[in-house]
Design an enzyme around this catalytic site. Structure first.
Site, PDB file in Angstrom:
ATOM      1  N   ASN A  35       0.823  -1.215   0.000  1.00 31.96           N
ATOM      2  CA  ASN A  35       0.000   0.000   0.000  1.00 31.96           C
ATOM      3  C   ASN A  35       0.856   1.264   0.000  1.00 31.96           C
ATOM      4  O   ASN A  35       0.336   2.376   0.124  1.00 31.96           O
ATOM      5  CB  ASN A  35      -0.959   0.014   1.196  1.00 31.96           C
ATOM      6  CG  ASN A  35      -0.242   0.125   2.530  1.00 31.96           C
ATOM      7  OD1 ASN A  35       0.981  -0.034   2.602  1.00 31.96           O
ATOM      8  ND2 ASN A  35      -0.984   0.385   3.594  1.00 31.96           N
ATOM      9  N   THR A  58       5.240   2.650   3.586  1.00 33.93           N
ATOM     10  CA  THR A  58       6.680   2.940   3.710  1.00 33.93           C
ATOM     11  C   THR A  58       7.454   2.440   2.494  1.00 33.93           C
ATOM     12  O   THR A  58       8.635   2.745   2.353  1.00 33.93           O
ATOM     13  CB  THR A  58       7.275   2.298   4.986  1.00 33.93           C
ATOM     14  OG1 THR A  58       7.072   0.880   4.946  1.00 33.93           O
ATOM     15  CG2 THR A  58       6.638   2.878   6.238  1.00 33.93           C
ATOM     16  N   VAL A 108      -2.962  -4.879   3.307  1.00 35.77           N
ATOM     17  CA  VAL A 108      -3.192  -6.268   3.710  1.00 35.77           C
ATOM     18  C   VAL A 108      -3.843  -6.401   5.077  1.00 35.77           C
ATOM     19  O   VAL A 108      -4.152  -7.517   5.498  1.00 35.77           O
ATOM     20  CB  VAL A 108      -1.883  -7.091   3.667  1.00 35.77           C
ATOM     21  CG1 VAL A 108      -1.413  -7.274   2.239  1.00 35.77           C
ATOM     22  CG2 VAL A 108      -0.797  -6.453   4.526  1.00 35.77           C
ATOM     23  N   TYR A 126       5.995  -2.403  17.958  1.00 39.03           N
ATOM     24  CA  TYR A 126       6.665  -3.218  16.933  1.00 39.03           C
ATOM     25  C   TYR A 126       7.036  -4.586  17.494  1.00 39.03           C
ATOM     26  O   TYR A 126       6.746  -5.626  16.881  1.00 39.03           O
ATOM     27  CB  TYR A 126       7.910  -2.496  16.443  1.00 39.03           C
ATOM     28  CG  TYR A 126       8.653  -3.214  15.330  1.00 39.03           C
ATOM     29  CD1 TYR A 126       8.084  -3.352  14.065  1.00 39.03           C
ATOM     30  CD2 TYR A 126       9.927  -3.743  15.537  1.00 39.03           C
ATOM     31  CE1 TYR A 126       8.757  -3.992  13.037  1.00 39.03           C
ATOM     32  CE2 TYR A 126      10.606  -4.387  14.514  1.00 39.03           C
ATOM     33  CZ  TYR A 126      10.022  -4.512  13.267  1.00 39.03           C
ATOM     34  OH  TYR A 126      10.694  -5.153  12.259  1.00 39.03           O
ATOM     35  N   TYR A 171      -2.023 -21.324  13.811  1.00 32.29           N
ATOM     36  CA  TYR A 171      -2.592 -21.881  12.577  1.00 32.29           C
ATOM     37  C   TYR A 171      -1.868 -23.155  12.160  1.00 32.29           C
ATOM     38  O   TYR A 171      -2.478 -24.071  11.605  1.00 32.29           O
ATOM     39  CB  TYR A 171      -2.524 -20.842  11.457  1.00 32.29           C
ATOM     40  CG  TYR A 171      -3.773 -20.007  11.340  1.00 32.29           C
ATOM     41  CD1 TYR A 171      -4.679 -20.202  10.316  1.00 32.29           C
ATOM     42  CD2 TYR A 171      -4.047 -19.012  12.284  1.00 32.29           C
ATOM     43  CE1 TYR A 171      -5.826 -19.430  10.212  1.00 32.29           C
ATOM     44  CE2 TYR A 171      -5.184 -18.235  12.194  1.00 32.29           C
ATOM     45  CZ  TYR A 171      -6.080 -18.459  11.162  1.00 32.29           C
ATOM     46  OH  TYR A 171      -7.226 -17.697  11.074  1.00 32.29           O
TER      47      TYR A 171
END
Length: 311
Positions: free
Chosen positions: A33, A36, A58, A146, A160
């Site tokens: 997108n 950065t 995303v 972060y 997952y």
């Protein structure tokens, strides 16, 4: 031809990964997108019939038509300047995005690789840092958005894998440098090299005794590529174990740029790690990988790029 989705494709690492997979016969779907990242990093790929690009965030629902064999999630602000200015975006791309992409991997039956970081170790009390070390992280400090985003990424990836049987891998990336780094992203190399090329004083935070281990981007990308094609599911450190103090690194930049810059010192930011060096035993044993490009050669290649960019 195998097909791979790379998020953060217009970023420093993402764009080099696109080059690597294309060079090895893959079809590459890039997604970014431009929060950065920069279109300049991938403009050379737009005429390649095996490359397609989607301008997309995303953290929102992700759809890619057709088969996917691999998904690499490398979208994230990655420098202190970025994640201090964009804390919410940093947390969302570390939580909502892997949730979306792991769901996509489940549907596509794709192997999923998450870009984690040495920041999961925080300001480490174990040195060098092996993958078994759980870290020393301040979740409410300025770096927490972060650090904890990356730690959550690892947790949801393993969730997952264990619950849905998704084929996953986790790369813990240590300090990396090379062409396509942003000049103003706040990390040591672009800051030092830009200042030296402009003849400005080089700003070192703290007394410069803190250490880092710098890996050239081509070596790092090769390690990530090998991990992607492996069947290993747990975290692997990828980085260069050659450790150097920040003051020594600044002196090297002054020397290679033939600059008259002097080193000046400012207060060390809160929670800044005092030591950082990877234990790469697993990478050697599992991936047959270790860095090949020494720092002097890597800095020469990087200097050529910065000389074209710094005005």
């Amino acid at each position: 031809m195998k097909r791979v989705l790379i998020t953060g494709a217009a970023g420093f690492l993402g764009s080099h990964l696109c080059d690597k997979f294309l060079a090895n016969g893959f079809k590459v779907v890039g997604m970014d997108n431009f929060l950065t990242g920069s279109e300049d990093n991938i403009s050379h790929l737009f005429g390649n019939p095996n490359f397609e690009f989607y301008h997309h965030d995303v953290t929102k629902f992700v759809h890619v038509s057709g088969e996917l064999d691999y998904i690499l999630h490398f979208a994230s602000p990655a420098s202190p300047i970025d994640y201090l200015e964009m804390p919410i975006q940093t947390l969302k791309v570390g939580s909502l995005a892997p949730y979306n992409l792991l769901g996509l991997a489940r549907v596509k039956k794709a192997r999923f690789i998450i870009a984690s970081t040495s920041e999961v170790y925080g300001d480490p009390s174990v040195h060098p840092q092996p993958e078994e070390y759980w870290g020393n992280v301040n979740p409410i400090g300025p770096r927490g958005v972060y650090d904890e985003a990356k730690r959550f990424q690892e947790a949801i990836t393993m969730g997952y894998h264990n619950y849905h049987g998704i084929d996953t891998g986790i790369v813990r990336i240590f300090n990396t440098y090379g062409p396509r780094m942003r000049l103003n992203d706040g990390r040591a190399l672009p800051a030092f090299m830009s200042q030296a090329l402009r003849g400005e004083d080089i700003t070192v935070f703290g007394d410069g005794s803190q250490t880092r281990s710098f890996c050239y981007v081509d070596d790092l990308v090769d390690g990530i590529y090998r991990l992607t094609l492996s069947d290993y599911h747990y975290p692997v450190n990828i980085g260069n174990p050659q450790e150097i103090t920040i003051k020594q690194f600044a002196d090297e930049i002054v020397e290679i740029t033939n600059s008259g810059s002097k080193v000046t010192y400012q207060e060390l930011p809160k929670d800044d790690p005092k030591q950082r060096r990877p234990d790469i035993t697993k990478a050697k044993e599992i991936l047959d990988w270790e860095p090949k490009i020494d720092r002097s050669e890597g800095l020469k290649r990087t200097l050529e790029y910065f000389q074209q960019k710094v005005k």
